[in-house]
Design a protein around this motif. Sequence first.
Motif, PDB file in Angstrom:
ATOM      1  N   LYS A 168      -4.820   6.937  11.320  1.00  0.00           N
ATOM      2  CA  LYS A 168      -6.202   7.298  10.981  1.00  0.00           C
ATOM      3  C   LYS A 168      -6.974   6.072  10.488  1.00  0.00           C
ATOM      4  O   LYS A 168      -8.127   5.847  10.874  1.00  0.00           O
ATOM      5  N   LEU A 169      -6.328   5.282   9.635  1.00  0.00           N
ATOM      6  CA  LEU A 169      -6.983   4.067   9.140  1.00  0.00           C
ATOM      7  C   LEU A 169      -7.216   3.087  10.287  1.00  0.00           C
ATOM      8  O   LEU A 169      -8.282   2.472  10.391  1.00  0.00           O
ATOM      9  N   GLY A 170      -6.211   2.975  11.178  1.00  0.00           N
ATOM     10  CA  GLY A 170      -6.353   2.081  12.321  1.00  0.00           C
ATOM     11  C   GLY A 170      -7.519   2.472  13.202  1.00  0.00           C
ATOM     12  O   GLY A 170      -8.266   1.608  13.696  1.00  0.00           O
ATOM     13  N   ALA A 171      -7.716   3.774  13.397  1.00  0.00           N
ATOM     14  CA  ALA A 171      -8.824   4.246  14.226  1.00  0.00           C
ATOM     15  C   ALA A 171     -10.168   3.889  13.604  1.00  0.00           C
ATOM     16  O   ALA A 171     -11.161   3.683  14.309  1.00  0.00           O
ATOM     17  N   ILE A 172     -10.214   3.792  12.274  1.00  0.00           N
ATOM     18  CA  ILE A 172     -11.458   3.442  11.582  1.00  0.00           C
ATOM     19  C   ILE A 172     -11.762   1.947  11.713  1.00  0.00           C
ATOM     20  O   ILE A 172     -12.900   1.558  11.986  1.00  0.00           O
ATOM     21  N   VAL A 173     -10.737   1.108  11.521  1.00  0.00           N
ATOM     22  CA  VAL A 173     -11.008  -0.331  11.391  1.00  0.00           C
ATOM     23  C   VAL A 173     -10.972  -1.099  12.708  1.00  0.00           C
ATOM     24  O   VAL A 173     -11.687  -2.095  12.854  1.00  0.00           O
ATOM     25  N   PHE A 174     -10.151  -0.666  13.671  1.00  0.00           N
ATOM     26  CA  PHE A 174     -10.085  -1.422  14.913  1.00  0.00           C
ATOM     27  C   PHE A 174     -11.315  -1.114  15.749  1.00  0.00           C
ATOM     28  O   PHE A 174     -11.629   0.038  16.025  1.00  0.00           O
ATOM     29  N   GLY A 175     -12.013  -2.158  16.122  1.00  0.00           N
ATOM     30  CA  GLY A 175     -13.267  -1.995  16.840  1.00  0.00           C
ATOM     31  C   GLY A 175     -14.486  -2.014  15.929  1.00  0.00           C
ATOM     32  O   GLY A 175     -15.616  -1.979  16.398  1.00  0.00           O
ATOM     33  N   ASP A 176     -14.266  -2.068  14.612  1.00  0.00           N
ATOM     34  CA  ASP A 176     -15.375  -2.155  13.646  1.00  0.00           C
ATOM     35  C   ASP A 176     -15.107  -3.348  12.729  1.00  0.00           C
ATOM     36  O   ASP A 176     -14.397  -3.235  11.728  1.00  0.00           O
ATOM     37  N   PRO A 177     -15.659  -4.513  13.061  1.00  0.00           N
ATOM     38  CA  PRO A 177     -15.341  -5.737  12.310  1.00  0.00           C
ATOM     39  C   PRO A 177     -15.629  -5.636  10.813  1.00  0.00           C
ATOM     40  O   PRO A 177     -14.880  -6.176  10.004  1.00  0.00           O
ATOM     41  N   ASP A 178     -16.695  -4.930  10.449  1.00  0.00           N
ATOM     42  CA  ASP A 178     -17.029  -4.825   9.029  1.00  0.00           C
ATOM     43  C   ASP A 178     -15.975  -4.039   8.258  1.00  0.00           C
ATOM     44  O   ASP A 178     -15.586  -4.419   7.148  1.00  0.00           O
ATOM     45  N   ARG A 179     -15.511  -2.934   8.843  1.00  0.00           N
ATOM     46  CA  ARG A 179     -14.492  -2.128   8.175  1.00  0.00           C
ATOM     47  C   ARG A 179     -13.151  -2.861   8.140  1.00  0.00           C
ATOM     48  O   ARG A 179     -12.403  -2.764   7.171  1.00  0.00           O
ATOM     49  N   LEU A 180     -12.873  -3.610   9.206  1.00  0.00           N
ATOM     50  CA  LEU A 180     -11.632  -4.390   9.225  1.00  0.00           C
ATOM     51  C   LEU A 180     -11.663  -5.473   8.153  1.00  0.00           C
ATOM     52  O   LEU A 180     -10.666  -5.701   7.462  1.00  0.00           O
TER      53      LEU A 180
ATOM     54  N   VAL B 185       0.831  -1.208   0.000  1.00  0.00           N
ATOM     55  CA  VAL B 185       0.000   0.000   0.000  1.00  0.00           C
ATOM     56  C   VAL B 185       0.872   1.266   0.000  1.00  0.00           C
ATOM     57  O   VAL B 185       0.460   2.321   0.464  1.00  0.00           O
ATOM     58  N   GLU B 186       2.086   1.138  -0.517  1.00  0.00           N
ATOM     59  CA  GLU B 186       2.937   2.317  -0.658  1.00  0.00           C
ATOM     60  C   GLU B 186       2.375   3.223  -1.762  1.00  0.00           C
ATOM     61  O   GLU B 186       1.609   2.774  -2.623  1.00  0.00           O
ATOM     62  N   PRO B 187       2.749   4.517  -1.748  1.00  0.00           N
ATOM     63  CA  PRO B 187       2.254   5.437  -2.777  1.00  0.00           C
ATOM     64  C   PRO B 187       2.507   4.904  -4.183  1.00  0.00           C
ATOM     65  O   PRO B 187       3.582   4.381  -4.479  1.00  0.00           O
ATOM     66  N   GLY B 188       1.495   5.002  -5.012  1.00  0.00           N
ATOM     67  CA  GLY B 188       1.611   4.567  -6.402  1.00  0.00           C
ATOM     68  C   GLY B 188       1.213   3.131  -6.650  1.00  0.00           C
ATOM     69  O   GLY B 188       1.170   2.692  -7.797  1.00  0.00           O
ATOM     70  N   THR B 189       0.910   2.372  -5.581  1.00  0.00           N
ATOM     71  CA  THR B 189       0.555   0.964  -5.759  1.00  0.00           C
ATOM     72  C   THR B 189      -0.951   0.806  -5.976  1.00  0.00           C
ATOM     73  O   THR B 189      -1.752   1.616  -5.491  1.00  0.00           O
ATOM     74  N   PRO B 190      -1.341  -0.254  -6.683  1.00  0.00           N
ATOM     75  CA  PRO B 190      -2.776  -0.561  -6.804  1.00  0.00           C
ATOM     76  C   PRO B 190      -3.429  -0.791  -5.433  1.00  0.00           C
ATOM     77  O   PRO B 190      -4.605  -0.484  -5.252  1.00  0.00           O
ATOM     78  N   GLY B 191      -2.640  -1.314  -4.490  1.00  0.00           N
ATOM     79  CA  GLY B 191      -3.182  -1.558  -3.156  1.00  0.00           C
ATOM     80  C   GLY B 191      -3.640  -0.275  -2.480  1.00  0.00           C
ATOM     81  O   GLY B 191      -4.724  -0.214  -1.889  1.00  0.00           O
ATOM     82  N   LEU B 192      -2.813   0.764  -2.558  1.00  0.00           N
ATOM     83  CA  LEU B 192      -3.192   2.035  -1.940  1.00  0.00           C
ATOM     84  C   LEU B 192      -4.408   2.634  -2.640  1.00  0.00           C
ATOM     85  O   LEU B 192      -5.314   3.164  -1.990  1.00  0.00           O
ATOM     86  N   ALA B 193      -4.438   2.535  -3.954  1.00  0.00           N
ATOM     87  CA  ALA B 193      -5.592   3.048  -4.696  1.00  0.00           C
ATOM     88  C   ALA B 193      -6.880   2.351  -4.248  1.00  0.00           C
ATOM     89  O   ALA B 193      -7.929   2.992  -4.090  1.00  0.00           O
ATOM     90  N   ALA B 194      -6.801   1.050  -4.005  1.00  0.00           N
ATOM     91  CA  ALA B 194      -7.983   0.301  -3.567  1.00  0.00           C
ATOM     92  C   ALA B 194      -8.408   0.707  -2.153  1.00  0.00           C
ATOM     93  O   ALA B 194      -9.605   0.799  -1.857  1.00  0.00           O
ATOM     94  N   VAL B 195      -7.435   0.957  -1.272  1.00  0.00           N
ATOM     95  CA  VAL B 195      -7.757   1.392   0.085  1.00  0.00           C
ATOM     96  C   VAL B 195      -8.448   2.754   0.060  1.00  0.00           C
ATOM     97  O   VAL B 195      -9.449   2.985   0.747  1.00  0.00           O
ATOM     98  N   VAL B 196      -7.932   3.671  -0.768  1.00  0.00           N
ATOM     99  CA  VAL B 196      -8.531   5.004  -0.870  1.00  0.00           C
ATOM    100  C   VAL B 196      -9.940   4.922  -1.456  1.00  0.00           C
ATOM    101  O   VAL B 196     -10.861   5.618  -1.009  1.00  0.00           O
ATOM    102  N   ALA B 197     -10.122   4.046  -2.424  1.00  0.00           N
ATOM    103  CA  ALA B 197     -11.456   3.867  -3.013  1.00  0.00           C
ATOM    104  C   ALA B 197     -12.455   3.374  -1.971  1.00  0.00           C
ATOM    105  O   ALA B 197     -13.634   3.747  -1.992  1.00  0.00           O
ATOM    106  N   GLU B 198     -11.998   2.540  -1.052  1.00  0.00           N
ATOM    107  CA  GLU B 198     -12.879   1.968  -0.023  1.00  0.00           C
ATOM    108  C   GLU B 198     -13.115   2.919   1.141  1.00  0.00           C
ATOM    109  O   GLU B 198     -14.228   3.048   1.648  1.00  0.00           O
ATOM    110  N   PHE B 199     -12.046   3.600   1.596  1.00  0.00           N
ATOM    111  CA  PHE B 199     -12.129   4.367   2.843  1.00  0.00           C
ATOM    112  C   PHE B 199     -12.114   5.881   2.646  1.00  0.00           C
ATOM    113  O   PHE B 199     -12.332   6.627   3.602  1.00  0.00           O
ATOM    114  N   GLY B 200     -11.823   6.331   1.430  1.00  0.00           N
ATOM    115  CA  GLY B 200     -11.847   7.759   1.156  1.00  0.00           C
ATOM    116  C   GLY B 200     -10.475   8.395   1.286  1.00  0.00           C
ATOM    117  O   GLY B 200      -9.573   7.861   1.925  1.00  0.00           O
ATOM    118  N   PRO B 201     -10.291   9.571   0.659  1.00  0.00           N
ATOM    119  CA  PRO B 201      -8.985  10.228   0.648  1.00  0.00           C
ATOM    120  C   PRO B 201      -8.529  10.724   2.018  1.00  0.00           C
ATOM    121  O   PRO B 201      -7.362  11.069   2.183  1.00  0.00           O
TER     122      PRO B 201
END
Length: 201
Positions: free
Chosen positions: A68-80, A39-55
């Motif tokens: 910031k991403l950790g705060a979203i997903v930890f404690g929320d099983p669906d987002r994780l 998920v480093e800059p420029g990777t398809p992985g990062l693009a997919a994460v941004v598409a799912e969770f927003g810029p």
Amino acid sequence: MLRLGLTGGIGAGKSEVSRLLTSYGAVLIDSDRIAREVVEPGTPGLAAVVAEFGPEVLTPDGGLDRPKLGAIVFGDPDRLRALNAIVHPLVRARSAELETAAGPDSIVVHDVPLLVENGMEALYDLVIVVDASPETQLDRLVRLRGMAESEARKRMAAQATRERRGAAADVVIDNDGPLEQLEPQVRRVWQTLRDRAATAS
């Protein structure tokens, strides 16, 4: 090739065990490190994460804002689960490439924090669990990593229980004590692994 799955709860000291095994000659495939790479800059992985969770999960320079991403997903099983669905296939593909490159006579250690949570035990010849009490884990996270106690408890609660990890283990390494008690245990495990690999080859 002997394929090992190495896991343990956050703060249990798995990184120290993997460091020791590598120093003895194991080939380490660190899924956390690979998860960062994919998920480093420029990777398809990062693009997919941004598409799912927003810029808003990006830093100003375009990297992934992990806290910031950790705060979203930890404690929320669906987002994780949504995050894992993006990252895990990429990590598996890269891990397979690295394992192939290691060579047929290698002892390959896959360092996988969520091995038990994701039901991956059957992928390895042996599962090694680094174990520490919840009290020790919490102390290390707060005192050594500077994590807030509430955040540390949340991270611990998101993982498998100590009992579940123990049930999945072929080998348990006790890391509840000081570092000098760890090294002799890991050295004994390494010797057992070398014997097993020699027998299998």
